[in-house]
Design a protein around this motif. Structure first.
Motif, PDB file in Angstrom:
ATOM      1  N   LEU A  11      -3.212   9.518  -4.021  1.00 14.35           N
ATOM      2  CA  LEU A  11      -4.034   9.020  -2.830  1.00 14.35           C
ATOM      3  C   LEU A  11      -5.560   8.910  -3.371  1.00 14.35           C
ATOM      4  O   LEU A  11      -6.107   8.153  -2.959  1.00 14.35           O
ATOM      5  N   ARG A  15      -7.602   5.354  -3.464  1.00 12.17           N
ATOM      6  CA  ARG A  15      -8.553   5.446  -2.273  1.00 12.17           C
ATOM      7  C   ARG A  15      -9.800   5.115  -2.958  1.00 12.17           C
ATOM      8  O   ARG A  15     -10.678   4.146  -2.636  1.00 12.17           O
ATOM      9  N   PRO A  39       1.501   4.497  -6.050  1.00  8.64           N
ATOM     10  CA  PRO A  39       0.748   5.541  -5.546  1.00  8.64           C
ATOM     11  C   PRO A  39       1.503   5.934  -4.334  1.00  8.64           C
ATOM     12  O   PRO A  39       2.014   4.852  -3.319  1.00  8.64           O
ATOM     13  N   TYR A  40       2.178   7.290  -3.880  1.00  6.22           N
ATOM     14  CA  TYR A  40       2.712   7.333  -2.495  1.00  6.22           C
ATOM     15  C   TYR A  40       2.066   8.518  -1.963  1.00  6.22           C
ATOM     16  O   TYR A  40       1.115   9.387  -2.452  1.00  6.22           O
ATOM     17  N   ASP A  41       2.521   8.716  -0.537  1.00  9.24           N
ATOM     18  CA  ASP A  41       1.644   9.676   0.336  1.00  9.24           C
ATOM     19  C   ASP A  41       2.719  11.077   0.199  1.00  9.24           C
ATOM     20  O   ASP A  41       3.785  10.983   0.247  1.00  9.24           O
ATOM     21  N   LEU A  61       2.170   3.942  -0.576  1.00  6.97           N
ATOM     22  CA  LEU A  61       0.950   3.660  -0.063  1.00  6.97           C
ATOM     23  C   LEU A  61       0.390   2.198  -0.369  1.00  6.97           C
ATOM     24  O   LEU A  61      -0.238   1.514   0.393  1.00  6.97           O
ATOM     25  N   TRP A 289      -5.717  15.834   3.258  1.00  3.63           N
ATOM     26  CA  TRP A 289      -5.488  14.461   3.006  1.00  3.63           C
ATOM     27  C   TRP A 289      -6.747  13.579   3.278  1.00  3.63           C
ATOM     28  O   TRP A 289      -7.003  12.672   2.637  1.00  3.63           O
ATOM     29  N   GLY A 293      -9.729  10.702   0.981  1.00  7.54           N
ATOM     30  CA  GLY A 293     -10.181   9.397   1.305  1.00  7.54           C
ATOM     31  C   GLY A 293     -11.599   9.362   1.346  1.00  7.54           C
ATOM     32  O   GLY A 293     -12.274   8.583   0.813  1.00  7.54           O
TER      33      GLY A 293
END
Ligand code: FAD
Length: 398
Positions: A11, A15, A39-41, A61, A289, A293
């Protein structure tokens, strides 16, 4: 910079790449990821993926085509194994496939791994990656009992998914309440009630001395076994690939993550920034999370030499046993819990409870249990450093 190297395709790394483009970076961006997945969450890995509500593909993502469109060169299935400062600000990344990348700025976004206990057998599950989650999901489909070591958020969410599948769950927690580090003792006790009211056999104050086949041994000699074991006892920053000393010869202390200033610049490593779970900004790692960002935006702007957006208040959530636990702010410095809404702290229903954390008279954090509608309003109060009276006034008006 002409070429930014982002290490870690999770993440925070993703970002950062997106924010660099959004802030006008025209040069090259390379994204290096040890995992083979785009890329995954991660939040759904202990929630919707385990309960079976989501197919794994839904966690992606940004897929490889979309990264290509963003002008990001992706190297997946390749870990960075060394970082070296060269001449005139150039930095070299050595990769696990023997190749090298050269850039003039590096962003460390390598996250954390699930911490393992001494003697922990491979048969005991951990949960950090998509592959971990898929393995655990398969096991939950086949067992009737589960032993969870660690009552933090990951342990609680796995326990919640397992209870929902009709599995008998025992949670072992060393502290006197679950999630004590994040929530403190008073609100941790509410998290304990959520678990026990859902039918979990929660055993607090337990210390574990080792593992046996299919289970664990406690300090008093008791052996506990189950069809499957999950260990959720925190995380370890992925820093082994970073140098032990900076180019000026100073030793780097990476024991609790990568030490950074307030815009993510790594102390002692010029041209290197760190974001996300691996990064200790102003001495503190924030494994949330939203922080990944927020930090990515600040780092991208700092790399490009433009003013970063204003800092935001930390925010964390966890979905467990049918409700959402939310926390805004940093409760660590608090010395008092202030009941604001609901009756959970008086022994009434946990759902709908909101409480503030006070340091002296100042509101430093607010936690809510199944009170999302109300919680958002307290965020501004925490951001403004409001006092006890302002928090009580808002509660009275709700
Ligand atoms: P990561 O997502 O871990 O990404 C780091 C990536 O770097 C990994 O893919 C790793 O393989 C790669 N890497 C490591 N070393 C190297 C290397 N040397 N070279 C190249 N690549 C490398 N937060 C919340 O706020 N709410 C939640 O409900 C919540 N639920 C969660 C549930 C689970 C199961 C987990 C695991 C986390 C949860 N989190 C939650 C935390 C949140 O997901 C993290 O804060 C976020 O993923 C951090 O992103 P990151 O990019 O820093 O790290």
């Amino acid at each position: 910079p002409e070429h930014v190297l982002v290490v870690g395709a999770g993440l925070a790394g993703l970002r950062t790449a997106e924010q660099l483009r959004a802030a006008g970076h025209q040069g090259r961006i390379s994204l290096v990821g040890a995992e083979t997945h785009a890329p995954y969450d991660r939040p759904p890995l202990s929630k919707q993926v385990l309960t079976g509500d989501w197919e794994p593909a839904k966690t992606v993502l940004r897929d490889l085509d979309a990264l290509d469109e963003l002008g990001v060169r992706v190297h997946l299935g390749t870990a960075a194994v060394a970082l070296r400062h060269g001449e005139r600000g150039s930095i070299e990344l050595e990769l696990s496939d023997g190749s090298s990348l050269h850039g003039d700025a590096v962003v460390v976004a390598t996250g954390v791994t699930a911490r393992r206990l001494p003697g922990q057998p491979d048969s005991a599950h951990v949960l950090r990656t998509l592959d971990d989650s898929l393995a655990l999901r398969e096991v939950l489909g086949a067992v009737s009992s589960l032993l969870v070591v660690g009552g933090g958020f990951i342990g609680a969410e796995v326990a919640s998914a397992a209870v929902g599948r009709g599995i008998a769950v025992t949670v072992l927690e060393a502290a006197s309440v679950p999630a004590e580090r994040a929530l403190g003792p008073v609100l941790g006790a509410l998290a304990a009630r959520l678990m026990t009211e859902a039918g979990v056999d929660l055993r607090t104050g337990t210390s574990l001395t080792g593992f046996v086949d299919g289970g664990v041994v406690l300090a008093d000699g008791t052996e506990l076994t189950a069809d499957a074991v999950l260990v959720g006892v925190g995380s370890a920053p992925q820093v082994a690939w970073l140098p032990a000393t900076g180019p000026d010869g100073h030793a780097l202390d990476l024991a609790n993550g990568v030490p950074c200033g307030p815009t993510g610049r790594v102390h002692g490593l010029p041209g290197v920034w760190a974001v996300g779970d691996v990064a200790a900004w102003d001495g503190r790692r924030t494994e949330h999370w939203t922080s990944a960002g927020d930090q990515a935006a600040a780092v991208a702007h700092d790399i490009l030499g433009v003013d970063p957006p204003p800092a935001t208040v930390p925010y964390f959530w966890s979905d467990q046993f049918g409700l959402k636990i939310q926390l805004v702010g940093h409760p660590d410095g608090a010395d008092e819990v202030l009941p604001l809404l609901g009756a959970g702290l008086d022994g009434g229903p946990v759902r709908g409870t909101v409480a503030g954390y006070l340091a002296g008279d100042r509101l430093v954090a607010v936690a809510g249990f199944g009170a999302a509608r109300h919680l958002a309003r307290y965020r501004a109060l925490v951001a403004d450093g409001a006092d006890r009276r302002a928090a009580l006034d808002l509660a009275a008006a709700q």
